[in-house]
Scaffold this motif. Structure first.
Motif: not given
Length: 132
Positions: A91-93, A120-130
């Protein structure tokens, strides 16, 4: 005349003592540890939590870090986001924290460095392309 001199010495002694104590108190302030930061550092990357392995990899980098979650929120939010059928799903954090040298013993000993998560500021399954 002798009384006047003795009186002035007694009057100045407490002031002198107070000045000395003040100087001592202000000069003994401890310096912050170089691993601590006054302004937290925002760290962005990929977090993976599998049985026995909690790792972080910075966007665009190959180096992995062991993760120590002092916020007690990262693992909780990860478990709420990722299903139990897919342990270790990346996941993206975005977190506030610091990177330190790993301890020689324990779970993170196989890694050179440890990411200590403070917030923790942000956690998401959407991983940025970069960041893949």
């Amino acid at each position: 005349m002798i009384y006047k001199f003795a009186y002035m010495r007694l009057f100045k002694a407490p002031i002198f003592l107070a000045v000395l104590i003040s100087i001592g108190l202000f000069s003994c302030k401890s310096k912050p540890d170089k691993n601590d930061t006054v302004n937290p550092i925002v760290i962005k990357g990929i977090y993976t939590c599998a049985p026995g392995a909690k790792t972080y990899q910075a966007c665009g980098k190959q180096t992995e870090f062991w993760v120590a979650d002092s916020s007690a929120q990262l693992e909780l939010k990860y478990s709420q986001l990722v299903s139990f059928e897919k342990p270790g799903e990346p996941v993206y954090i975005e977190v506030e924290g610091k990177k330190i040298k790993s301890a020689t013993g324990g779970n993170g000993a196989a890694f050179d460095s440890t990411l200590v998560v403070k917030k923790l500021i942000k956690i998401t399954k959407d991983i940025p392309a970069d960041c893949k």
